[in-house]
Design a protein around this motif. Structure first.
Motif, PDB file in Angstrom:
ATOM      1  N   GLN A  29      18.467   5.977  17.236  1.00  0.00           N
ATOM      2  CA  GLN A  29      19.232   6.996  16.972  1.00  0.00           C
ATOM      3  C   GLN A  29      20.375   7.408  17.652  1.00  0.00           C
ATOM      4  OE1 GLN A  29      16.825  10.471  15.952  1.00  0.00           O
ATOM      5  NE2 GLN A  29      18.209  11.028  14.260  1.00  0.00           N
ATOM      6  N   THR A  30      21.366   7.278  17.323  1.00  0.00           N
ATOM      7  CA  THR A  30      22.554   7.871  17.887  1.00  0.00           C
ATOM      8  C   THR A  30      23.277   8.707  16.964  1.00  0.00           C
ATOM      9  OG1 THR A  30      24.044   6.102  17.022  1.00  0.00           O
ATOM     10  CG2 THR A  30      22.902   5.428  18.682  1.00  0.00           C
ATOM     11  N   ASP A  31      24.483   9.161  17.353  1.00  0.00           N
ATOM     12  CA  ASP A  31      25.329  10.241  16.591  1.00  0.00           C
ATOM     13  C   ASP A  31      25.971   9.421  15.584  1.00  0.00           C
ATOM     14  OD1 ASP A  31      24.655  12.400  18.299  1.00  0.00           O
ATOM     15  OD2 ASP A  31      26.474  11.929  19.384  1.00  0.00           O
ATOM     16  N   ALA A  32      26.197   8.243  15.550  1.00  0.00           N
ATOM     17  CA  ALA A  32      26.750   7.457  14.564  1.00  0.00           C
ATOM     18  C   ALA A  32      25.838   6.900  13.554  1.00  0.00           C
ATOM     19  CB  ALA A  32      27.707   6.392  14.992  1.00  0.00           C
ATOM     20  N   PHE A  33      24.453   6.435  13.794  1.00  0.00           N
ATOM     21  CA  PHE A  33      23.788   5.521  12.792  1.00  0.00           C
ATOM     22  C   PHE A  33      22.181   5.808  13.216  1.00  0.00           C
ATOM     23  CE2 PHE A  33      24.971   2.629  15.976  1.00  0.00           C
ATOM     24  CZ  PHE A  33      23.790   2.069  16.329  1.00  0.00           C
ATOM     25  N   THR A  34      21.212   5.458  12.535  1.00  0.00           N
ATOM     26  CA  THR A  34      19.908   5.460  12.758  1.00  0.00           C
ATOM     27  C   THR A  34      19.443   4.061  12.304  1.00  0.00           C
ATOM     28  OG1 THR A  34      19.611   7.889  12.675  1.00  0.00           O
ATOM     29  CG2 THR A  34      17.778   6.315  12.492  1.00  0.00           C
ATOM     30  N   LEU A  35      18.972   3.246  13.224  1.00  0.00           N
ATOM     31  CA  LEU A  35      18.441   2.066  12.843  1.00  0.00           C
ATOM     32  C   LEU A  35      16.666   2.091  13.050  1.00  0.00           C
ATOM     33  CD1 LEU A  35      18.919  -0.924  12.168  1.00  0.00           C
ATOM     34  CD2 LEU A  35      18.727  -1.602  14.407  1.00  0.00           C
ATOM     35  N   THR A  36      16.071   1.687  11.848  1.00  0.00           N
ATOM     36  CA  THR A  36      14.763   1.977  11.638  1.00  0.00           C
ATOM     37  C   THR A  36      14.057   0.495  11.351  1.00  0.00           C
ATOM     38  OG1 THR A  36      15.023   4.106  10.989  1.00  0.00           O
ATOM     39  CG2 THR A  36      12.949   3.398  10.466  1.00  0.00           C
ATOM     40  N   ALA A  37      12.980   0.304  12.114  1.00  0.00           N
ATOM     41  CA  ALA A  37      12.111  -0.781  11.768  1.00  0.00           C
ATOM     42  C   ALA A  37      10.775  -0.339  11.602  1.00  0.00           C
ATOM     43  CB  ALA A  37      12.162  -1.972  13.024  1.00  0.00           C
ATOM     44  N   ILE A  38      10.284  -0.623  10.531  1.00  0.00           N
ATOM     45  CA  ILE A  38       8.579  -0.312  10.303  1.00  0.00           C
ATOM     46  C   ILE A  38       7.878  -1.545  10.082  1.00  0.00           C
ATOM     47  CG2 ILE A  38       7.196   0.961   8.864  1.00  0.00           C
ATOM     48  CD1 ILE A  38       9.439   2.982   8.102  1.00  0.00           C
ATOM     49  N   THR A  39       7.108  -1.945  10.848  1.00  0.00           N
ATOM     50  CA  THR A  39       6.014  -3.082  10.720  1.00  0.00           C
ATOM     51  C   THR A  39       4.737  -2.809  10.544  1.00  0.00           C
ATOM     52  OG1 THR A  39       7.450  -3.970  12.514  1.00  0.00           O
ATOM     53  CG2 THR A  39       5.340  -5.208  11.992  1.00  0.00           C
ATOM     54  N   SER A  40       4.014  -3.450   9.486  1.00  0.00           N
ATOM     55  CA  SER A  40       2.732  -3.146   9.209  1.00  0.00           C
ATOM     56  C   SER A  40       1.997  -4.486   8.956  1.00  0.00           C
ATOM     57  CB  SER A  40       2.654  -2.503   7.958  1.00  0.00           C
ATOM     58  OG  SER A  40       1.408  -2.281   7.377  1.00  0.00           O
ATOM     59  N   ALA A  41       0.829  -4.482   9.466  1.00  0.00           N
ATOM     60  CA  ALA A  41      -0.281  -5.418   9.347  1.00  0.00           C
ATOM     61  C   ALA A  41      -1.554  -4.985   9.052  1.00  0.00           C
ATOM     62  CB  ALA A  41      -0.276  -6.405  10.544  1.00  0.00           C
ATOM     63  N   SER A  42      -2.403  -5.530   7.985  1.00  0.00           N
ATOM     64  CA  SER A  42      -3.553  -5.059   7.700  1.00  0.00           C
ATOM     65  C   SER A  42      -4.753  -6.135   7.265  1.00  0.00           C
ATOM     66  CB  SER A  42      -3.546  -4.030   6.749  1.00  0.00           C
ATOM     67  OG  SER A  42      -3.116  -4.728   5.279  1.00  0.00           O
ATOM     68  N   ILE A  43      -5.855  -6.011   7.464  1.00  0.00           N
ATOM     69  CA  ILE A  43      -7.038  -6.977   7.171  1.00  0.00           C
ATOM     70  C   ILE A  43      -8.037  -5.847   6.458  1.00  0.00           C
ATOM     71  CG2 ILE A  43      -8.669  -8.511   7.727  1.00  0.00           C
ATOM     72  CD1 ILE A  43      -7.112  -9.049  10.117  1.00  0.00           C
ATOM     73  N   SER A  44      -8.145  -6.455   5.409  1.00  0.00           N
ATOM     74  CA  SER A  44      -9.072  -5.431   4.379  1.00  0.00           C
ATOM     75  C   SER A  44     -10.029  -6.474   3.547  1.00  0.00           C
ATOM     76  CB  SER A  44      -8.544  -4.538   3.407  1.00  0.00           C
ATOM     77  OG  SER A  44      -7.775  -5.396   2.498  1.00  0.00           O
ATOM     78  N   ASP A  45     -11.331  -5.888   3.099  1.00  0.00           N
ATOM     79  CA  ASP A  45     -12.272  -6.335   2.483  1.00  0.00           C
ATOM     80  C   ASP A  45     -13.086  -5.572   1.469  1.00  0.00           C
ATOM     81  OD1 ASP A  45     -15.037  -5.835   3.912  1.00  0.00           O
ATOM     82  OD2 ASP A  45     -13.421  -6.248   5.463  1.00  0.00           O
ATOM     83  N   TYR A  46     -13.541  -6.036   0.495  1.00  0.00           N
ATOM     84  CA  TYR A  46     -14.318  -5.164  -0.410  1.00  0.00           C
ATOM     85  C   TYR A  46     -15.402  -6.011  -1.239  1.00  0.00           C
ATOM     86  CZ  TYR A  46     -14.739  -3.696  -5.411  1.00  0.00           C
ATOM     87  OH  TYR A  46     -15.289  -3.442  -6.578  1.00  0.00           O
ATOM     88  N   GLY A  47     -16.569  -5.358  -1.285  1.00  0.00           N
ATOM     89  CA  GLY A  47     -17.654  -5.922  -2.014  1.00  0.00           C
ATOM     90  C   GLY A  47     -18.489  -4.894  -2.643  1.00  0.00           C
ATOM     91  N   GLN A  48     -18.899  -5.167  -3.695  1.00  0.00           N
ATOM     92  CA  GLN A  48     -19.542  -4.419  -4.576  1.00  0.00           C
ATOM     93  C   GLN A  48     -20.946  -5.060  -5.558  1.00  0.00           C
ATOM     94  OE1 GLN A  48     -17.553  -1.945  -7.172  1.00  0.00           O
ATOM     95  NE2 GLN A  48     -19.323  -0.747  -8.163  1.00  0.00           N
ATOM     96  N   ARG A  49     -22.014  -4.554  -5.405  1.00  0.00           N
ATOM     97  CA  ARG A  49     -23.074  -4.750  -6.532  1.00  0.00           C
ATOM     98  C   ARG A  49     -23.025  -3.921  -7.632  1.00  0.00           C
ATOM     99  NH1 ARG A  49     -27.579  -8.028  -5.300  1.00  0.00           N
ATOM    100  NH2 ARG A  49     -28.978  -6.529  -6.314  1.00  0.00           N
TER     101      ARG A  49
END
Length: 837
Positions: free
Chosen positions: A333-353
């Motif tokens: 972030q500067t007075d002239a501009f804001t540069l934003t980088a958002i990185t996401s990673a996920s591992i998920s699992d689901y099971g149901q009887r």
């Protein structure tokens, strides 16, 4: 049923009229809620879109402890949870997700700290240690990571501030159903001017609220726990980074299913005594009591004397969800501009009887399974040009690798012979259901999304602003593996449909054919014989019958790929008449990417039948944001019109289900949110939503005529799914008394939902029960605050009148003879103690 919200609203208005003028001078100003819905921090009152923002304090006051509670104070929003508290299904302004498949993307984008959560079964996993909640209504086709048609839900979790001192929060709760919960957090500065950290842990456990009359633990349990580590790093004056790692787990007995039988034993199809003809003894005839209606195993729940929250369940097991998610936000972030980088990673699992049939027999039992790996990268630049132009430009990339594995065991108990009368179309199926086994479905998909986006705000004058947004999205989805096979109940392979079915018939089997009729309906044959329309020679005619699968294989159907390229965006104008009143108007367009059908089918399909096309929504909206009486009264309102095309939804026919597109629909609506600081002790908040919805083009198969694939039902004019005409909410805060040691505060709130349908068929072709009548839920919270607010003690209750209502329903009559329901939570109550340091 009476509509009690009207009485609540009238009472509140009388309170305002009688108390406002006399007490206004002592009333405090309303709280300003800062949101980041437009990717910049601004007040909800300065944001020219329909948005509801709630702080963590407001969420606690209202008792919103899970994602399922979100809709309680948001107009024109509904939520159902057919698979438990961690897997909500959202509907906003009539835009909903009826598909229960875990591989489908929701039309309502859910974001945790700006990271898109694609797997629907994870949507409730990040709802703890929340700093702020934002609900955006309308298509999000410009700034957001995933292009969506219905809206977006932003969950913003707590972040420690560099140089803030050590802080601790401890909350412990007890509740009915032998429940207990806790939420704990500790944060502070580790390196002065450079690093702050926070560690949070939350858990919630309770026994089930549905008694299993067959014995064993109660169903519909809760066992959730999650932890989050947050690091806030200030590398230089310009460069900072916030890193968040979340681990969540759910492991509890799943929701119970309620079976309402629809097989009418009085159905004689014009032949007196036909029902008793099949009411004999032997294989497939059972002696369950009945009230005149049975499912296809002869079970009749209403005749068993079961209460609303009682079942006879022989199969339901754990519902397990696991989530590991990393979100990293790097900002320069500067007075002239804001540069934003958002990185996401996920591992998920689901099971149901899941014991879908809701009875003690083995009619329909499903084991659901899904694993997902996801990654996303959002890079954006924000700047101001020539003082009057605020510009945001960005690029987005995301991938999802989803591996689905479902097992559907059907007719472990052979069908009752009386279905020949209750559902004549099943007669020809009977021989093939005596030892059918299970359908084993495996499906792998890889999704990739690329996007370039921009939004320019032109501050034409100090009061007039114009927003123009444009987004180019390229979504690619590849079906990398598909296999649908038949197994024995013991898991022994028996054959494979996809690939392997060479009959040219997309059905589980080719039913018994007599007299040129398939499937064989005994009643129709008898009537035809009596009327002389067929004779002995006709009865001797046969055609190919039997299972349509080929030899067992683990090979895959051919790979398929779909690529969608779309331009979407927004044009909006807003004008601030004064500090108290702003009006806006906008047009926006969004789309939901297409998807391969995750339902079960039995023949390798061509692309056009295996893939559901994207859905599109064009939204036109005008609204106001207003504060009055020195910010002691607030009224926000919006009118909107939606042109909705190719809406995606699941359609269940017999033992098959299909992801389909509706030709077109329209939505016209109004909503308003009102907030009044009546006195320094009394605060009143109200919401109202009005919807008129209609399918303008939709034809689906008539599930009552199983032997005629060409029998279609015109559903144009029907209402959309989960779209009640009227919804409303009210919340009243009152300070009961205030002394030197602290003060006592009371919150009472309620929400109301009008009649709504859970199927696009509405009341046609046997779907008249797949609905929910109007109902209201009442909640309350009584809280004691210590003098310095370092501790609180609260008594709370939800659904205080113990209202019985259903949040989800499916018509399973054609294949199994019953309607499937999931009921809402009964009355719950508890005690919470919180300490803050």
């Amino acid at each position: 049923m009476a509509k009690p919200i009207h009485k609540i609203a009238v009472s509140a208005k009388l309170t305002l009229l009688l108390g406002f003028s006399a007490s206004a001078l002592s009333a405090p100003m309303l709280e300003e809620v800062i949101v980041t819905a437009q990717k910049r921090s601004e007040s909800t009152q300065d944001t020219p879109i329909a948005i509801t923002g709630m702080t963590g304090t407001q969420l606690e006051k209202l008792g919103l402890t899970s994602a399922n509670d979100i809709s309680a104070q948001v107009p024109n929003m509904q939520v159902s949870s057919p698979y438990g508290d961690v897997q909500p299904i959202f509907s906003i302004r009539g835009v909903s997700m009826s598909d229960y498949s875990s591989s489908q993307a929701s039309p309502i984008g859910v974001y945790s700290d700006e990271a898109y959560m694609g797997a629907v079964y994870t949507h409730g996993m990040s709802f703890f240690d929340v700093e702020r909640l934002e609900v955006l209504r309308g298509p999000q086709g410009t700034l957001y990571g995933k292009n969506t048609t219905g809206g977006a839900i932003n969950i913003v979790t707590k972040t420690p501030m560099v140089n803030d001192p050590l802080a601790i929060n401890l909350k412990q709760g007890l509740r009915n159903y032998n429940g207990h919960s806790g939420e704990y957090g500790i944060e502070g500065t580790l390196i002065e001017d450079r690093l702050a950290a926070r560690l949070a842990y939350s858990y919630s456990r309770r026994d089930g609220y549905v008694e299993n009359r067959l014995g064993g633990p109660d169903l519909s349990q809760m066992d959730f726990q999650a932890a989050r580590l947050v690091l806030n790093m200030q590398f230089t004056d310009e460069l900072s980074m916030v890193f968040k790692y979340t681990r969540g787990e759910n492991d509890a007995l799943a929701n119970a299913s309620r079976n309402e039988p629809r097989g009418d034993l009085s159905n004689n199809s014009g032949i007196p005594g036909l029902g008793s003809l099949f009411d004999g003894t032997g294989v497939g005839t059972y002696d369950h009591p009945n009230n005149g209606f049975i499912d296809n195993t002869g079970y009749s729940r209403p005749a068993e004397g079961l209460g609303y929250n009682e079942v006879e369940d022989n199969f339901t097991g754990p519902l397990t969800v696991g989530l590991d998610q990393i979100v990293n936000k790097l900002e320069y972030q500067t007075d002239a501009f804001t540069l934003t980088a958002i990185t996401s990673a996920s591992i998920s699992d689901y099971g149901q009887r899941q014991n879908v049939d809701g009875n003690p027999e083995e009619l329909l039992e499903i084991i659901w399974g899904m694993e997902t790996e996801a990654f996303s990268q959002d890079l954006r630049l924000s700047t101001t040009l020539m003082d009057d132009f605020d510009l945001i430009v960005g690029a987005y990339y995301a991938t999802e690798d989803m591996k689905l594995h479902n097992n559907y065991a059907i007719y472990g108990t052979p069908p009752d012979t009386r279905v020949a009368a209750t559902f004549p179309g099943v007669g020809g199926y009977y021989p093939y259901l005596l030892d059918f086994g299970a359908i084993d479905q495996r499906m792998d998909t890889e999704k990739t999304s690329y996007a370039m986006y921009s939004q320019l705000r032109w501050n034409v004058t100090a009061n007039l602003g114009v927003d123009v947004g444009l987004r180019y999205t390229e979504d690619e989805i590849e079906l990398t593996y598909l296999n649908v096979s038949r197994l024995g109940y013991d898991g022994e392979p028996r054959g494979t449909w996809v690939p392997g079915n060479t009959t040219g018939v997309d059905n589980i089997f080719i039913p018994l054919n007599v007299g040129g009729q398939s499937p064989f309906e005994p009643t129709e044959i008898i009537v035809a014989l009596l009327e002389g329309r067929i004779g002995l020679s006709d009865l001797l005619e046969t055609a190919q019958t039997g299972y349509t699968h080929g030899p067992y294989t683990t090979d895959s159907a051919p790979r398929m790929t779909a690529v969608e390229r779309e331009w979407t965006g927004k044009i909006g104008v807003d004008y601030r008449f004064n500090e108290q009143l702003m009006a806006y108007a906008s047009y926006s367009r969004g789309f939901r990417a297409g998807n391969f059908n995750a339902g079960v089918y039995y023949e390798p399909r061509e692309f056009e039948n295996a893939y559901a096309a994207p859905e599109y929504l064009d939204a036109y909206e005008i609204g106001i944001k207003s504060d009055f009486f020195d910010r002691r009264a607030r009224i926000n309102a919006a009118f909107f019109y939606y042109d909705y095309t190719d809406q995606q939804f699941i359609n269940v026919v017999g033992v098959s289900n299909f992801l389909e597109n509706a030709g077109g629909s329209k939505v016209v609506g109004f909503e308003s949110e009102m907030l009044f600081a009546v006195t320094d002790k009394l605060m009143v908040q109200m919401g109202l939503g009005i919807l008129e919805t209609e399918y303008t083009e939709l034809s689906l198969a008539n599930s009552q005529t199983m032997n005629n694939d060409d029998d279609m039902v015109d559903l144009a004019g029907n209402e959309l799914i989960s779209a009640p005409k009227i919804s409303g909410n009210i919340s009243i805060d009152y300070e009961v008394f205030n002394i030197d040691a602290g003060y006592l505060s009371l919150n009472v709130n309620a929400n109301y939902q009008d009649d709504q349908w859970y199927s696009a068929y509405n009341d046609k072709t046997g779907y008249d029960n797949i609905r929910q009548e109007a109902y209201a839920l009442y909640n309350g919270r009584l809280t004691w605050f210590g003098a310095s607010e370092d501790y609180t003690i609260a008594l709370w209750g939800k659904n205080l009148t113990d209202e019985q209502y259903d949040s989800y329903a499916i018509n399973l009559q054609a294949g199994f003879g019953f309607d499937y329901f999931q009921q809402g939570m009964p009355r719950t109550y508890g005690l919470e103690v919180t300490y803050r340091y």
